[in-house]
Scaffold this motif. Structure first.
Motif, PDB file in Angstrom:
ATOM      1  N   PRO A   1      -1.694   2.420  -5.372  1.00 29.25           N
ATOM      2  CA  PRO A   1      -0.998   1.067  -5.250  1.00 29.25           C
ATOM      3  C   PRO A   1      -0.569   1.117  -4.140  1.00 29.25           C
ATOM      4  O   PRO A   1      -0.045  -0.098  -3.568  1.00 29.25           O
ATOM      5  CB  PRO A   1      -0.546   1.335  -6.700  1.00 29.25           C
ATOM      6  N   GLU A   2       0.403   2.725  -3.104  1.00 26.71           N
ATOM      7  CA  GLU A   2       1.298   2.493  -2.231  1.00 26.71           C
ATOM      8  C   GLU A   2       0.123   1.766  -1.521  1.00 26.71           C
ATOM      9  O   GLU A   2       1.052   1.876  -0.048  1.00 26.71           O
ATOM     10  CB  GLU A   2       2.113   3.724  -2.076  1.00 26.71           C
ATOM     11  N   GLU A   3      -1.106   1.903  -0.921  1.00 27.84           N
ATOM     12  CA  GLU A   3      -1.503   2.195  -0.061  1.00 27.84           C
ATOM     13  C   GLU A   3      -2.800   0.138  -0.240  1.00 27.84           C
ATOM     14  O   GLU A   3      -2.844   0.152   1.007  1.00 27.84           O
ATOM     15  CB  GLU A   3      -2.890   2.829   0.107  1.00 27.84           C
ATOM     16  N   ILE A   4      -2.010  -0.181  -1.297  1.00 25.77           N
ATOM     17  CA  ILE A   4      -2.330  -1.705  -1.024  1.00 25.77           C
ATOM     18  C   ILE A   4      -1.333  -3.393   0.019  1.00 25.77           C
ATOM     19  O   ILE A   4      -0.164  -2.247  -1.072  1.00 25.77           O
ATOM     20  CB  ILE A   4      -3.199  -2.129  -2.397  1.00 25.77           C
ATOM     21  N   GLY A   5      -1.777  -4.008  -0.469  1.00 25.69           N
ATOM     22  CA  GLY A   5      -0.827  -4.806   0.106  1.00 25.69           C
ATOM     23  C   GLY A   5      -0.270  -4.442   1.608  1.00 25.69           C
ATOM     24  O   GLY A   5       0.696  -5.075   2.175  1.00 25.69           O
ATOM     25  N   ILE A   6      -0.585  -2.891   2.673  1.00 27.18           N
ATOM     26  CA  ILE A   6      -0.150  -3.322   4.335  1.00 27.18           C
ATOM     27  C   ILE A   6      -0.223  -3.878   4.324  1.00 27.18           C
ATOM     28  O   ILE A   6      -1.422  -5.037   4.573  1.00 27.18           O
ATOM     29  CB  ILE A   6      -0.167  -1.235   4.438  1.00 27.18           C
ATOM     30  N   ALA A   7       0.818  -4.341   5.562  1.00 27.11           N
ATOM     31  CA  ALA A   7       0.196  -5.742   6.725  1.00 27.11           C
ATOM     32  C   ALA A   7       0.855  -5.691   8.303  1.00 27.11           C
ATOM     33  O   ALA A   7       0.446  -4.471   8.613  1.00 27.11           O
ATOM     34  CB  ALA A   7       1.459  -6.868   6.520  1.00 27.11           C
ATOM     35  N   SER A   8      -0.326  -6.505   8.663  1.00 24.08           N
ATOM     36  CA  SER A   8      -0.466  -6.085   9.680  1.00 24.08           C
ATOM     37  C   SER A   8      -0.480  -7.716  10.696  1.00 24.08           C
ATOM     38  O   SER A   8      -1.680  -8.209  10.357  1.00 24.08           O
ATOM     39  CB  SER A   8      -1.875  -4.578  10.777  1.00 24.08           C
TER      40      SER A   8
END
Length: 426
Positions: free
Chosen positions: A303-310
């Motif tokens: 879950p820590e790697e979802i929703g990372i934005a760029s």
């Protein structure tokens, strides 16, 4: 250590060996011949059993990090189990090497973990006094030695460096004094790299702390006051899933924003995209990319790697985006592009994304979920001031990372010269 082509000219004072050209006064031997007979090259405990309070600490492959042993999270075993593997009980100055996973990663045992033991994935190399452990750590960690080791791995699905292979691995033997001189020169550069790593980590921690303060309004920059508006992302963006195509369509054609482009950096320049995909005009229109578009990682094993934005920072031409990411396109101009690069990274936002995610075999987010995320929204002038702070911090971090890369390149060049005897220190 193979360092030259077979037909390379032989200079005076040098000789050809099975592992390359070396000085005439250097010898070649097996790694086994450098070790103490009573403590031969061996792997550690096969089954450590349940953790034991105040038990014997054990080193795993994951505990070897950047040439050192991290001792803050070691597992433990019983004295009885450890005593069954007495040969791999560690002494100060021992050399250890990973046989699995991070194959070939090395570290030297420091006094604080003397008496600990090893797990099955690591081998002990306990060398005689006339052999300098730091020299052989540098030798075995060189790119050419690693390449040689890689070629000697077993062919099973779970690749491993066999003990017999490690014992028979050929190494050079300069004089003891020259071993120490080479080790001192190279470890000095390692110390500089470690200092840069520490400084980079400190700068990143400072930036992270500043983000939690400035992106939530807990701390305000000089000249700004008043309350921030709190807005759901669904009022700021429209969300759309990306392009899904069969494997055969990838590798040529139109530039595409892929998962790792988003995951690795808060800013994307379309001109730097390496991914390519073949697609129709209708697909190009449906999955187009524009300056200011924000992309979120959609799915991951953790879950820590979802929703990372760029955010896209330049003007793309005929560019699309992958089905592993979501596109968020602004509905109005309330968010500046520079602020978009940072505003989704605060703990406040990340906690919302993670807690609202769905979980099956993988963690997953989508446009509906992200639309409900609440964003603290400062005025445009304050957005610009905040983002300027972070851009300056990033520039400082990038300068340090560039310096580290150059220092690492210098070390590699030094290794190539010193570990082959092309440059002599004695």
């Amino acid at each position: 250590m193979e360092v030259s082509m077979e037909n390379e000219p032989l200079k005076k004072g040098y000789k050809r060996t099975e592992i390359g050209i070396i000085p005439e006064d250097w010898a070649v031997t097996t790694l086994e011949q450098t070790t103490v007979p009573q403590r031969p090259i061996s792997y550690g405990i096969v089954q450590t059993g349940p953790a034991v309070a105040n038990g014997v600490k054990c080193i795993r492959v994951v505990d070897i990090v950047n040439g050192n042993i991290k001792d803050d999270n070691l597992i433990t075993t019983s004295e009885e189990i450890s005593n069954a593997y007495k040969r791999t009980k560690l002494k100060n100055g021992d050399l250890v090497i990973a046989l699995r996973g991070k194959i070939g990663e090395l570290a030297i045992v420091h006094k604080e973990i003397e008496g600990s033991n090893l797990t099955r994935g690591i081998a002990l190399i306990s060398q005689k006094k006339r052999f300098c452990s730091e020299y052989y750590k540098q030798y075995l960690s060189s790119s050419i030695s690693k390449s040689r080791l890689q070629n000697l791995l077993n062919g099973s699905a779970l690749q491993e460096l066999p003990i017999a292979t490690l014992r028979g691995f050929k190494v050079t033997v300069p004089s003891t004094d020259e071993q120490h001189a080479i080790a001192t020169a190279l470890s000095g550069v390692d110390a500089l790299i470690a200092a840069l790593d520490k400084l980079i980590a400190k700068k990143r921690a400072i930036k992270s702390a500043a983000m939690q303060q400035l992106l939530t309004g807990k701390k305000r920059l000089p000249g700004f006051g008043g309350n921030w508006e709190k807005v759901k992302l669904g009022k700021l963006f429209s969300f759309k899933n990306g392009l899904n195509k069969a494997k055969g369509f990838f590798g040529y054609g139109t530039p595409i924003v892929n998962y790792m482009d988003v995951f690795q950096s808060p800013v994307i320049y379309a001109s730097n995209l390496e991914g390519r995909v073949s697609l129709s005009k209708a697909e190009l229109k449906s999955f187009d990319v524009k300056k200011g578009d924000v992309f979120f990682t959609r799915t991951s094993e953790t879950p820590e790697e979802i929703g990372i934005a760029s955010v896209i920072f330049d003007d793309p031409v005929n560019t699309v985006y992958s089905g592993f990411v979501l596109r968020a396109r602004s509905l109005d101009d309330r968010l500046s592009d520079r602020f978009k690069a940072y505003c989704f990274s605060s703990t406040f936002i990340r906690k919302q994304i993670i807690t609202k995610a769905s979980y099956t075999t993988r963690a997953l987010t989508n446009g509906r979920i992200l639309s409900e995320i609440v964003l603290p929204l400062p005025s445009k002038p304050e957005q610009d001031a905040i983002s300027t702070v972070f851009f300056d911090m990033d520039a400082e971090i990038k300068a340090l990372e560039s310096r580290r890369t150059k220092t690492q390149a210098i070390k590699q060049a030094m290794m190539q010269e010193l570990l082959t005897g092309r440059i002599r220190l004695i």
